[in-house]
Design a protein around this motif. Sequence first.
Motif, PDB file in Angstrom:
ATOM      1  N   THR A  23       0.806  -1.222   0.000  1.00  0.00           N
ATOM      2  CA  THR A  23       0.000   0.000   0.000  1.00  0.00           C
ATOM      3  C   THR A  23       0.836   1.267   0.000  1.00  0.00           C
ATOM      4  O   THR A  23       0.326   2.342  -0.313  1.00  0.00           O
ATOM      5  CB  THR A  23      -0.930   0.045   1.223  1.00  0.00           C
ATOM      6  OG1 THR A  23      -0.126   0.038   2.412  1.00  0.00           O
ATOM      7  CG2 THR A  23      -1.891  -1.117   1.229  1.00  0.00           C
ATOM      8  N   THR A  26      -5.490  -6.524   1.391  1.00  0.00           N
ATOM      9  CA  THR A  26      -5.447  -6.331  -0.053  1.00  0.00           C
ATOM     10  C   THR A  26      -5.001  -7.607  -0.745  1.00  0.00           C
ATOM     11  O   THR A  26      -5.566  -7.997  -1.773  1.00  0.00           O
ATOM     12  CB  THR A  26      -4.488  -5.171  -0.400  1.00  0.00           C
ATOM     13  OG1 THR A  26      -4.925  -3.999   0.279  1.00  0.00           O
ATOM     14  CG2 THR A  26      -4.443  -4.917  -1.883  1.00  0.00           C
ATOM     15  N   ARG A  52      -7.250  -9.496  -3.559  1.00  0.00           N
ATOM     16  CA  ARG A  52      -6.853  -9.550  -4.962  1.00  0.00           C
ATOM     17  C   ARG A  52      -6.032 -10.776  -5.328  1.00  0.00           C
ATOM     18  O   ARG A  52      -5.943 -11.123  -6.499  1.00  0.00           O
ATOM     19  CB  ARG A  52      -6.055  -8.303  -5.319  1.00  0.00           C
ATOM     20  CG  ARG A  52      -6.928  -7.080  -5.388  1.00  0.00           C
ATOM     21  CD  ARG A  52      -6.231  -5.993  -6.123  1.00  0.00           C
ATOM     22  NE  ARG A  52      -5.447  -5.191  -5.183  1.00  0.00           N
ATOM     23  CZ  ARG A  52      -4.431  -4.435  -5.539  1.00  0.00           C
ATOM     24  NH1 ARG A  52      -4.057  -4.368  -6.774  1.00  0.00           N
ATOM     25  NH2 ARG A  52      -3.791  -3.727  -4.638  1.00  0.00           N
ATOM     26  N   ALA A  79      -1.561 -11.296  -8.355  1.00  0.00           N
ATOM     27  CA  ALA A  79      -1.878  -9.973  -8.881  1.00  0.00           C
ATOM     28  C   ALA A  79      -1.067  -8.894  -8.181  1.00  0.00           C
ATOM     29  O   ALA A  79      -0.568  -7.958  -8.824  1.00  0.00           O
ATOM     30  CB  ALA A  79      -3.374  -9.692  -8.730  1.00  0.00           C
ATOM     31  N   VAL A  80      -0.924  -9.021  -6.873  1.00  0.00           N
ATOM     32  CA  VAL A  80      -0.182  -8.025  -6.100  1.00  0.00           C
ATOM     33  C   VAL A  80       1.296  -8.049  -6.483  1.00  0.00           C
ATOM     34  O   VAL A  80       1.922  -7.005  -6.668  1.00  0.00           O
ATOM     35  CB  VAL A  80      -0.379  -8.257  -4.586  1.00  0.00           C
ATOM     36  CG1 VAL A  80       0.542  -7.372  -3.774  1.00  0.00           C
ATOM     37  CG2 VAL A  80      -1.820  -8.009  -4.193  1.00  0.00           C
ATOM     38  N   SER A 131       2.635  -9.051  -9.324  1.00  0.00           N
ATOM     39  CA  SER A 131       2.816  -8.499 -10.665  1.00  0.00           C
ATOM     40  C   SER A 131       2.751  -6.971 -10.637  1.00  0.00           C
ATOM     41  O   SER A 131       3.490  -6.303 -11.359  1.00  0.00           O
ATOM     42  CB  SER A 131       1.781  -9.069 -11.631  1.00  0.00           C
ATOM     43  OG  SER A 131       0.493  -8.644 -11.287  1.00  0.00           O
ATOM     44  N   GLN A 132       1.890  -6.416  -9.790  1.00  0.00           N
ATOM     45  CA  GLN A 132       1.802  -4.967  -9.651  1.00  0.00           C
ATOM     46  C   GLN A 132       3.079  -4.402  -9.029  1.00  0.00           C
ATOM     47  O   GLN A 132       3.572  -3.355  -9.461  1.00  0.00           O
ATOM     48  CB  GLN A 132       0.596  -4.601  -8.795  1.00  0.00           C
ATOM     49  CG  GLN A 132       0.402  -3.116  -8.623  1.00  0.00           C
ATOM     50  CD  GLN A 132      -0.713  -2.780  -7.657  1.00  0.00           C
ATOM     51  OE1 GLN A 132      -1.136  -3.630  -6.882  1.00  0.00           O
ATOM     52  NE2 GLN A 132      -1.167  -1.553  -7.680  1.00  0.00           N
ATOM     53  N   LEU A 133       3.629  -5.109  -8.033  1.00  0.00           N
ATOM     54  CA  LEU A 133       4.883  -4.662  -7.395  1.00  0.00           C
ATOM     55  C   LEU A 133       6.032  -4.666  -8.407  1.00  0.00           C
ATOM     56  O   LEU A 133       6.844  -3.744  -8.439  1.00  0.00           O
ATOM     57  CB  LEU A 133       5.233  -5.560  -6.213  1.00  0.00           C
ATOM     58  CG  LEU A 133       4.363  -5.447  -4.967  1.00  0.00           C
ATOM     59  CD1 LEU A 133       4.764  -6.494  -3.950  1.00  0.00           C
ATOM     60  CD2 LEU A 133       4.460  -4.075  -4.374  1.00  0.00           C
ATOM     61  N   ARG A 134       6.092  -5.708  -9.214  1.00  0.00           N
ATOM     62  CA  ARG A 134       7.163  -5.794 -10.213  1.00  0.00           C
ATOM     63  C   ARG A 134       7.013  -4.722 -11.287  1.00  0.00           C
ATOM     64  O   ARG A 134       8.005  -4.185 -11.770  1.00  0.00           O
ATOM     65  CB  ARG A 134       7.179  -7.184 -10.831  1.00  0.00           C
ATOM     66  CG  ARG A 134       7.722  -8.215  -9.876  1.00  0.00           C
ATOM     67  CD  ARG A 134       7.968  -9.537 -10.531  1.00  0.00           C
ATOM     68  NE  ARG A 134       8.634 -10.436  -9.601  1.00  0.00           N
ATOM     69  CZ  ARG A 134       8.344 -11.694  -9.438  1.00  0.00           C
ATOM     70  NH1 ARG A 134       7.393 -12.250 -10.158  1.00  0.00           N
ATOM     71  NH2 ARG A 134       9.009 -12.422  -8.564  1.00  0.00           N
ATOM     72  N   ALA A 135       5.780  -4.400 -11.660  1.00  0.00           N
ATOM     73  CA  ALA A 135       5.552  -3.338 -12.645  1.00  0.00           C
ATOM     74  C   ALA A 135       6.006  -1.989 -12.098  1.00  0.00           C
ATOM     75  O   ALA A 135       6.441  -1.112 -12.844  1.00  0.00           O
ATOM     76  CB  ALA A 135       4.075  -3.294 -13.034  1.00  0.00           C
ATOM     77  N   ARG A 136       5.890  -1.838 -10.779  1.00  0.00           N
ATOM     78  CA  ARG A 136       6.314  -0.611 -10.119  1.00  0.00           C
ATOM     79  C   ARG A 136       7.831  -0.540  -9.968  1.00  0.00           C
ATOM     80  O   ARG A 136       8.389   0.490  -9.625  1.00  0.00           O
ATOM     81  CB  ARG A 136       5.664  -0.554  -8.735  1.00  0.00           C
ATOM     82  CG  ARG A 136       5.544   0.820  -8.169  1.00  0.00           C
ATOM     83  CD  ARG A 136       5.011   0.874  -6.765  1.00  0.00           C
ATOM     84  NE  ARG A 136       3.959  -0.072  -6.469  1.00  0.00           N
ATOM     85  CZ  ARG A 136       3.646  -0.467  -5.239  1.00  0.00           C
ATOM     86  NH1 ARG A 136       4.322  -0.038  -4.205  1.00  0.00           N
ATOM     87  NH2 ARG A 136       2.679  -1.324  -5.031  1.00  0.00           N
TER      88      ARG A 136
END
Length: 78
Positions: free
Chosen positions: A8, A58, A62, A66-67, A69-74
Amino acid sequence: MSVRCQVTGKKPGYGNQVSHSNHRTRRRWLPNVQRHRYWLPSEGRWIRLRVSAKGMKTIEKRGIEAVVSQLRARGERI
């Protein structure tokens, strides 16, 4: 190591502690950050994250895949 949730992004809040006599001193509110291990089925390994209580909710909602993949995209290292 900073007190910051990887999911978060929660970090300490700053403000004043106000006494009964209205004397003000600086203080900070720390988020409820804990180290937690999660099983990542796609990679067949455990990962360790520093997450807050809201971050855990979270992940429950989710899903860890999914979490992550979002962390890696960031650009966060896992």
